[in-house]
Design a protein around this motif. Structure first.
Motif, PDB file in Angstrom:
ATOM      1  N   THR A 183      16.316 -22.737   1.194  1.00 13.31           N
ATOM      2  CA  THR A 183      17.421 -22.969   1.921  1.00 13.31           C
ATOM      3  C   THR A 183      17.939 -24.449   2.025  1.00 13.31           C
ATOM      4  N   CYS A 189      18.667 -10.827   5.558  1.00 13.86           N
ATOM      5  CA  CYS A 189      19.204 -11.873   4.685  1.00 13.86           C
ATOM      6  C   CYS A 189      20.589 -12.188   5.080  1.00 13.86           C
ATOM      7  N   ARG A 235      11.553 -19.690   2.123  1.00 10.77           N
ATOM      8  CA  ARG A 235      12.849 -19.764   2.417  1.00 10.77           C
ATOM      9  C   ARG A 235      13.385 -21.007   2.931  1.00 10.77           C
ATOM     10  N   ASN A 294      16.202 -15.810  -1.026  1.00 11.61           N
ATOM     11  CA  ASN A 294      15.442 -14.868  -0.202  1.00 11.61           C
ATOM     12  C   ASN A 294      15.176 -13.427  -0.994  1.00 11.61           C
TER      13      ASN A 294
END
Length: 149
Positions: free
Chosen positions: A133, A47, A129, A87
């Motif tokens: 993100t 991460c 993710r 995450n």
């Protein structure tokens, strides 16, 4: 979404995946750690690598270049917190795959753990993710919500 963005995300993710997979394999194999503890630690390492790659590479153009250093530092801390939360959600997906395989199906070999946690789980988690993100952590200035900066 641009090709450059996809390439950058894939490169940062590939580096993070390599760190995650190598550390998981080392902790699970030679060190003999249990699979969930090994996965949790390898996740945190991966991460951090992914955040650095995305913040300093993929989404660096979305940073507030005209702001003071203190404001940028606070933004980075907030971004990392949201990135980490996204995450964690991805890690839950990976851990559920690993748990189902290892404890539910009885596939307990290191290879089976790697396939379920680091291949199947990672593929599913990557979709989550990427969305998180792109939309929650590094959203363009006009699309940022008040809690992401």
């Amino acid at each position: 979404m641009t090709r450059s963005e996809l390439r950058g995300f894939a490169l940062a993710g590939g580096c993070a995946y390599a760190v995650d997979l190598a550390l998981f394999g080392w902790l699970r194999g030679p060190l003999g750690w249990d699979p969930l503890t090994a996965k949790a630690l390898s996740f945190v390492a991966g991460c951090s690598v992914a955040y650095a790659g995305n913040a300093l590479g993929t989404y660096r153009q979305r940073a507030a270049d005209g702001t003071r250093a203190v404001v940028r530092a606070r933004l980075r801390v907030r971004q990392y917190a949201v990135f980490f939360a996204v995450n964690v959600a991805g890690a839950v997906v990976q851990l559920l795959c690993l748990t189902a395989s290892h404890y539910g199906l009885g596939l307990t070999s290191p290879r089976a753990d790697t396939v379920s946690g680091a291949v199947v789980g990672m593929a599913l988690a990557t979709c989550l993710r990427f969305w998180g993100t792109r939309t929650l952590v590094f959203a363009p200035e006009g699309r940022r919500t008040s809690w992401t900066g």
